[in-house]
Write a protein that holds these residues in place. Sequence first.
Motif, PDB file in Angstrom:
ATOM      1  N   LEU A   1      41.549  37.485  38.380  1.00  0.00           N
ATOM      2  CA  LEU A   1      40.954  36.148  38.429  1.00  0.00           C
ATOM      3  C   LEU A   1      41.931  35.098  37.936  1.00  0.00           C
TER       4      LEU A   1
ATOM      5  N   THR B   1      37.573  30.447  35.236  1.00  0.00           N
ATOM      6  CA  THR B   1      37.456  31.053  36.572  1.00  0.00           C
ATOM      7  C   THR B   1      36.175  31.861  36.740  1.00  0.00           C
TER       8      THR B   1
ATOM      9  N   ILE C   1      41.278  36.980  46.416  1.00  0.00           N
ATOM     10  CA  ILE C   1      41.566  35.939  45.435  1.00  0.00           C
ATOM     11  C   ILE C   1      42.281  34.765  46.107  1.00  0.00           C
TER      12      ILE C   1
END
Length: 401
Positions: free
Chosen positions: A181, A206, A243
Amino acid sequence: MARQSPSRNGVGGHDFDVKKKRKVAEIYRALNSDPIDVAKLRRMAISEGGLLTDEIRSKVWPKLLSVNTDDLPPLPARKELREDSKDYQQVLLDVRRSLRRFPPGMPDDQREGLQEELIDIILHVLKCNPQLHYYQGYHDIVVTFLLVVGDRLATALVEKLSTHHLRDFMDPTMDNTKHILNYLMHIIDQVNPEMHDFMQSAEVGTIFALSWLITWFGHVLSDFRHVVRLYDFFLACHPLMPIYFAAVIVLHREQEVLDCECDMASVHHLLSQIPQDLPYESLISKAGDLFVQLPPSKLAKEAAQAAQAERTAASTFKDFELASVQQRPDTVLRQRFRDRLRGEERLRGEERTKSILTKPRTNRFVKLAVMGLTVALGAAALAVVRSALEWAPKFELQFFP
């Protein structure tokens, strides 16, 4: 029982039908070639519209995951699975709460049967792989495979996925998940420093993207067509592609974010409410371009705060690379990207082809690419796999209170 999802997302007319038929023919040629042309299947999964239908997905997804469909193991007895599992009660609770993941209007008895199969798949994978640890949200990924390909094939695909793409999420702790993350903000910083600095000032962190990442967006998108389109893309690419896709969603919402009050509550509320009408094909293309420009190895070097590097799920991706050694989709991608840049040089001059990353921080919005790879050309399919084996150290995060 496999569920047939709609095959298109907002594109109409005769031209689409012609393109669809052409693409279907290309996919089946790749499937019928000897050896199977995995590189072309990856390109088809990434390109506009993805794999189009669940019938095609049931044939291509196993190839993308190197699963042999001719030798699928039988499922063990349900009673034995449930009696022996320490995770059964938690899985049961999560599956019971997953009603919205099933098609609207599905008869209750059919849905309940699928929910029982969903529990069995999860428990079977965990039993066969004791190193894996169940996490809430895992069932959102498994149910997608169940609805597309049915229980037996879904079991084999999910087991391979769990020991590769999802491996970091299934550790005993969330350390590696936090680490992945953390790449989100590094990507945003490279593309749009102003937006990054605003989010840092707001101390939003995040956490808003956690469910996106660990469910491959299955938990947050209401339209099943969008979910399976993203799964086509993610299965054809590097394990870290989700991501990058999360980053392009945030970047796509630049103006909304900058118009927010610069505080954690406001920015978190905005970003945690993911829009359902995103331009998915455009974002997929941008995520692929961004992966080429900012491969994990580059992010790792830029983000490193100590000398000792560590490995995460990318290291388990080696056998995928070996399985595709003849196709070398990473090489194909880099060549396509170079060809695209050369074309831009001819049309617009060399200055137009400079990397987005050479622009100064003072630029309000740094473009994801000079012009970007078109979706038709494809995006990142296992690009820079070897370099992605090196990872930066974990960072101290204010991730959970």
